[in-house]
Enzyme design. Structure first.
Site, PDB file in Angstrom:
ATOM      1  N   GLU A   1       0.757  -1.189  -0.067  1.00 42.59           N
ATOM      2  CA  GLU A   1      -0.015  -0.153   0.008  1.00 42.59           C
ATOM      3  C   GLU A   1       0.869   1.312  -0.033  1.00 42.59           C
ATOM      4  O   GLU A   1       1.959   1.423   0.835  1.00 42.59           O
ATOM      5  CB  GLU A   1      -0.953   0.222   1.397  1.00 42.59           C
ATOM      6  CG  GLU A   1      -1.901   1.456   0.898  1.00 42.59           C
ATOM      7  CD  GLU A   1      -2.817   1.451   2.519  1.00 42.59           C
ATOM      8  OE1 GLU A   1      -3.597   2.250   2.409  1.00 42.59           O
ATOM      9  OE2 GLU A   1      -2.702   0.389   3.384  1.00 42.59           O
TER      10      GLU A   1
ATOM     11  N   ARG B   1       6.927 -12.465   9.399  1.00 43.39           N
ATOM     12  CA  ARG B   1       7.131 -10.888   8.968  1.00 43.39           C
ATOM     13  C   ARG B   1       8.575 -10.762   9.500  1.00 43.39           C
ATOM     14  O   ARG B   1       8.937 -11.384  10.493  1.00 43.39           O
ATOM     15  CB  ARG B   1       6.278 -10.039   9.229  1.00 43.39           C
ATOM     16  CG  ARG B   1       6.261  -9.444  10.546  1.00 43.39           C
ATOM     17  CD  ARG B   1       5.323  -8.195  10.674  1.00 43.39           C
ATOM     18  NE  ARG B   1       5.251  -7.681  11.948  1.00 43.39           N
ATOM     19  CZ  ARG B   1       4.498  -6.395  12.248  1.00 43.39           C
ATOM     20  NH1 ARG B   1       3.940  -5.802  11.108  1.00 43.39           N
ATOM     21  NH2 ARG B   1       4.606  -5.922  13.501  1.00 43.39           N
TER      22      ARG B   1
ATOM     23  N   LYS C   1       4.077   1.193  11.118  1.00 39.11           N
ATOM     24  CA  LYS C   1       3.842   2.791  10.989  1.00 39.11           C
ATOM     25  C   LYS C   1       3.227   3.237  11.987  1.00 39.11           C
ATOM     26  O   LYS C   1       3.460   4.639  12.247  1.00 39.11           O
ATOM     27  CB  LYS C   1       3.127   2.644   9.337  1.00 39.11           C
ATOM     28  CG  LYS C   1       3.683   2.306   8.282  1.00 39.11           C
ATOM     29  CD  LYS C   1       2.978   2.859   6.908  1.00 39.11           C
ATOM     30  CE  LYS C   1       3.551   2.191   5.768  1.00 39.11           C
ATOM     31  NZ  LYS C   1       3.525   0.792   5.498  1.00 39.11           N
TER      32      LYS C   1
END
Length: 586
Positions: free
Chosen positions: A116, A335, A345
């Site tokens: 994204e 991850r 974020k």
């Protein structure tokens, strides 16, 4: 004395092979070392041979690389092919193969990387992109870069470009680049179809009510069969509802233990300016809807994503089942993030927004631009990622593992220079003024050397000065020994060391320290990144500045040059022209 014929041939062969490994320039020291290793019997006579060995190396270095290859093939037929095969085998051993993909067909595998564009790409993105690309190449297939841009409130053109630049730096080359927003009308059509099939419905409940009922596992009245869904759907797409007044929800099982299946949101109204489509689109799909539909339509055969989406896999496949769309295979992996350097974020963006961290390439961050600025090379990141393999284990690998891969690559290309932190002057009685030649690299002569004028005074680091004791004899690296005669202090701090010339013997127990001639020092600083977070709290001491001095030679280096400050660490010269570098790692 002329070299014996067999030795002369061996020297030329070694020099030619070494030259072809180093852009046409053989390294004299490496040739001598290899000669002694190949013929231990010449060790005792190597000193008188040195001029002829040096002449042979210089003659090889004067040839073009094509001429070097021809001569090597003439002297040692088959050596080029053997060397190439050895390199290929070493590379194969160095890069662990990924496990095979179930159901993969050579030439037909399609993978996708769907970031994204709501921030700068980070080390977690690097892992996903590299694995996606490696599998596509392993099977002679295709890699799709698809920007998942369905939230205009968070996305910016700046982030699209940052992702492209990050992937280019990593060496990841997608075969197709597209945006989810390119297919917005198609996604709308599939959303409407799902409602028409009874697989979804338009809900007008408040967000608080939806949250409460999902927690209790109870349906709302909007799901009642008596509700005219087509009327609501028409009003939704005609603009009759405002933001947060209506959403499209998947018709799942409100009693499902997997809460992701309790009628999640598939479409919502977002009033905002999209970076590519402007404000003409108001109804936007969530990732839960867009990802499976896009994967199916794009021909993705193997969809890879991190384990955090594990509970949403059931929804992914349920949507495709109800729309009768082809289903890709799903591969999951953990991850990637490091202790103290979160990739979320949620933890990074506030630091950017409030000015605590000035830019996305701040060397404390896990962004690819930060790794690049800090001095890591993309080859190291790729090798590190592949060394982790495909695993679901939620482990945070030690940062030192990545450093080890990077160190191996940058060590041969990094000049060795001297930097002294918190410098202290050492006055050396009896030292005569002289010019010394310092190698820029201990083994690679192609990196050259530098001339330094040194007299009766040098600077050493404050740490070495504080550790010194009167009567000690220390070695100034590549210079000479000095004996500490007197240590002068000011307010408890060492302010001056008076020394005398020592002997020439270099003893193993002797401390060996870097130094800078008094007339050759320039002010210099090194940024030292540390852990950004300690636990869940921002570390206010996450960036340290080491102030001191470096050899004036450092001023000739351009930004992005790699150096190893002896006994300090590997650094990258930063942009700005302010005599500052960033510590890459020790």
């Amino acid at each position: 004395m002329p070299l014996p014929e067999d030795i002369e041939k061996l020297v030329r062969t070694i020099a030619l092979k070494n030259a072809l490994d180093h852009a046409g320039k053989a390294q004299f020291d490496a040739v001598v070392s290899k000669l002694i290793g190949s013929r231990p019997d010449v060790r005792a006579q190597i000193k008188p041979m040195m001029p002829d060995v040096r002449a042979a190396v210089q003659a090889v270095n004067a040839l073009s690389q094509d001429a070097q290859r021809s001569m090597l093939e003439e002297l040692a037929p088959g050596e080029l092919e053997a060397a190439a095969a050895a390199k290929k085998q070493a590379a194969a051993q160095e890069k662990p193969p990924l496990p095979p993909l179930e159901g993969a067909v050579m030439g037909q595998v399609v993978t996708r990387f769907p970031p994204e564009p709501n921030g700068y790409p980070h080390i977690g993105h690097a892992k996903a992109a590299i694995i996606d690309e490696e599998y596509a190449r392993m099977y002679g297939g295709r890699l799709i870069l698809r920007f998942d841009d369905t939230n205009p409130l968070k996305e910016k053109l700046e982030y699209y470009e940052a992702i492209r630049e990050g992937l280019a730096w990593l060496g990841v080359k997608p075969d197709v680049v597209k945006n989810t927003s390119d297919d917005i009308n198609i996604l709308h059509d599939y959303g409407k179809k799902l409602v028409a099939l009874g697989g979804a419905y338009v809900c007008t409940c408040s967000q608080e009510k939806i949250h409460d009922l999902r927690g209790k596992g109870l349906p709302c009245e909007c799901r009642d069969p008596a509700v005219d869904q087509q009327d609501r759907l028409g009003r939704l797409f005609s603009g009759s509802y405002g933001q947060n007044e209506a959403i499209i929800r998947f018709k799942g099982d409100m009693a499902d233990q997997n809460t992701a299946m309790r009628d999640p949101t598939l479409f919502r109204i977002i009033e905002g300016e999209h970076p590519l489509l402007g404000s003409r689109i108001r109804i936007w799909p969530t990732y839960d809807f867009a990802a499976p539909v896009e994967d199916s339509l794009d021909g993705v055969t193997h969809a890879m994503r991190t384990k955090e989406y594990e509970l949403r896999n059931a929804l992914y496949f349920a949507i495709l089942d109800r729309l009768s769309l082809r289903k890709p295979a799903m591969i999951e992996f953990s991850r990637l993030e490091f202790e103290g350097v979160p990739v979320s974020k949620r933890k990074i963006r506030p630091l950017i927004d409030d000015g605590t961290i000035k830019s996305w390439d701040d060397p404390r961050l896990p962004t690819l631009s930060a790794f690049r600025r800090r001095g890591f090379v993309p080859e190291a990141i790729r090798k590190f990622v592949l060394s982790l393999g495909i695993t679901l284990a939620e482990t945070k690998p030690p940062f030192e593992s990545l450093e080890a891969f990077n160190r191996k690559i940058i060590d041969p290309m990094s000049m060795r220079l001297f930097f002294v932190r918190d410098p202290v002057l050492v006055e050396i009685a009896g030292a005569r003024e002289m010019q010394v030649t310092l190698k820029n690299h201990p083994t690679d002569a192609s990196l050259g050397s530098r001339q330094v004028r040194v007299g009766g005074a040098v600077y050493i680091s404050g740490d070495d000065a504080r550790a010194a004791k009167e009567g000690d004899e220390i070695r100034l690296i590549e210079l000479y020994n000095v004996k500490i005669e007197r240590i002068e202090k000011n307010d408890g701090n060492v302010s001056l060391i008076r020394a005398s010339m020592g002997g020439d013997e270099i003893r193993q127990s002797m401390q060996k320290i870097q130094w800078i001639a008094k007339d050759d020092i320039v002010d210099f600083k090194v940024m030292i990144p540390k852990e950004l977070y300690i636990g869940d709290r921002y570390n206010t001491n996450s960036l340290e500045i080491a102030s001191g001095g470096a050899e004036s030679f450092v001023s000739t280096l351009k930004p992005d040059a790699r150096v190893q400050f002896v006994r300090f660490g590997f650094c990258r010269i930063d942009e700005g022209g302010d005599n500052i570098a960033i510590l890459t790692h020790r």
